[in-house]
Enzyme design. Structure first.
Site: not given
Ligand code: GLU
Length: 421
Positions: A111
């Site tokens: 993240k």
């Molecule tokens: N931000 C989204 C999540 O928390 C998508 C992450 C992604 O597609 O890599 O799942």
């Protein structure tokens, strides 16, 4: 935060770790592996200098935390918010590892985030922050290493700038370096709707278990960003009665059901759900406690906590946001028989279609929207059944079942790989 109340009983990382510890104990996970999986592989902190429109220079704090590469490259969004902290990003990175394992896609978790207030930034400032952030973490990302995507307050345009910055540095276009891009730049059909669609698929499966028809199901959605607005739109189209919707400024309620297409038009003009003529205004603090069958928190963390969990009326909770419920609230909801579809299952549709986007970019061959939606449904239904059955078999709630299933899969990969020395 006008329409949305949060309470940090535990930090995001502490919440993740508390659930991880319960699941690891129940799995009898070996102590060394428990230590290994509880903390991230790598944490990157960058301080991003940016020239603002008025000529002054601001410095923004940015993070990228890579939790695990055991099952494949790291995968996870990048968020822009004034509240971003390293602890939050660390907790959400681990959640991405569990999420990817639950839907069984070949990624680990990561993240990222930049502490900034996008509402106060011009388009040019946003672009400069994005490009410099990407440049600062460039050595650690890429299609085989770590693939960023949108998250809170980031969108397709920001992904286009990230992809372009990465590509300019490596001197050729690498579409698979980022997902959630515009379709014309190698984005996938169906990616924009994917998280909301995944929430709906999970909700459909829960209703099936309870023998409840969609048409008589009243839904409250907190948050009207990408996840909340798409979930409301798709579920309204499928026949659900969306009785309440809120955003950061406040909420609207209509017991007969809101006209979601008109609400979407209203929001595209006024930028908020408030003052929508087709419903009555509701105060943010009471919003989650409105009478309904399904509650979809799709805004932010820690909105369901020990002080309001006993007043939630919904029988089914579909966690569109990441970490919307604190561990003390989990126990209260479980005791009250609320069927919780945990974040790492409910909102996994986004990363699942991100995986499809990465596959399509690497093949240079693009799929139809119906192909994408069909493949998403297959994966999301299988993951739902896996988690619910695992919970029944081990007599644990869906949250702990999700963690156990995911940790088991990641630990298995780690055991096969061994520890590099
Ligand atoms: N931000 C989204 C999540 O928390 C998508 C992450 C992604 O597609 O890599 O799942």
């Amino acid at each position: 935060m006008g329409g949305i109340e949060t309470e940090r009983e535990l930090s995001v990382y502490e919440s993740m770790a508390a659930r991880f510890d319960v699941a690891a104990r129940k799995l009898h996970l070996d102590e060394g592996l428990t230590r290994y999986l509880r903390c991230p592989n790598r944490e990157i902190i960058v301080h991003i200098p940016v020239e603002m429109d008025d000529g002054s220079v601001e410095v923004f704090d940015g993070y990228r935390v890579q939790h695990s590469i055991a099952r494949g490259p790291c995968k996870g969004g990048v968020r822009y918010s004034p509240n971003v902290t390293l602890d939050e990003i660390r907790g959400l990175a681990a959640e991405m590892t569990w999420k990817c394992a639950i839907v069984n896609i070949p990624f680990g978790g990561a993240k990222g985030g930049v502490a900034c207030d996008p509402e106060k930034l011009s388009r040019g400032e946003l672009e400069r922050i994005t490009r410099r952030y990407t440049a600062e973490i460039l050595d650690y990302i890429g299609p085989e290493r770590d693939v960023p995507a949108p998250d809170m307050n980031t969108d397709e345009q920001i992904m286009a700038w990230m992809m372009d910055t990465y590509s300019m540095h490596v001197r050729h276009t690498v579409t698979a370096s980022v997902t959630g891009k515009p379709i014309d730049l190698g984005g996938s059909r169906g990616r924009r709707e994917a998280t909301g669609r995944g929430c709906m698929i999970c909700c459909d499966q829960a209703l099936k278990r309870f023998g409840k028809p969609v048409e008589s199901t009243r839904v409250i959605v907190q948050g009207f960003g990408n996840v909340g607005s798409q979930a409301a739109r798709l579920m309204h189209r499928a026949g659900y009665k969306i009785t309440g919707v809120s955003d950061i400024h406040g909420g609207v309620f209509n017991a007969r059901g809101l006209d979601i297409p008109s609400l979407l038009d209203h929001v595209s003009e006024s930028k908020s759900v408030t003052d929508f003529p087709g419903g009555e205004p509701v105060d943010g603090a009471e919003f989650l406690e409105l009478d309904c069958d399904v509650l979809i928190p799709a805004a932010t963390e820690s909105v369901i906590h020990s002080r309001n969990a006993s007043r939630i009326k919904a029988r089914i909770l579909v966690e569109g946001a990441n970490s919307p419920t604190t561990p003390p609230a989990d126990d209260i909801l479980f005791d009250r028989g609320v069927f919780v579809i945990p974040d790492i299952l409910a909102n996994a549709g986004g990363v699942t279609v991100s995986y499809f986007e990465w596959v399509q970019d690497r093949q240079g061959y693009y799929w139809s929207e119906s192909d994408v939606n069909e493949k998403l449904r297959t994966i999301q239904v299988a993951a739902f059944n896996d988690v619910v059955r695992y919970g029944e078999k081990h007599a644990v709630n869906n949250r702990i079942a999700g963690y156990m299933l995911a940790i088991d899969r990641v630990a298995f990969a780690l055991k096969l790989r061994g520890i590099y020395a």
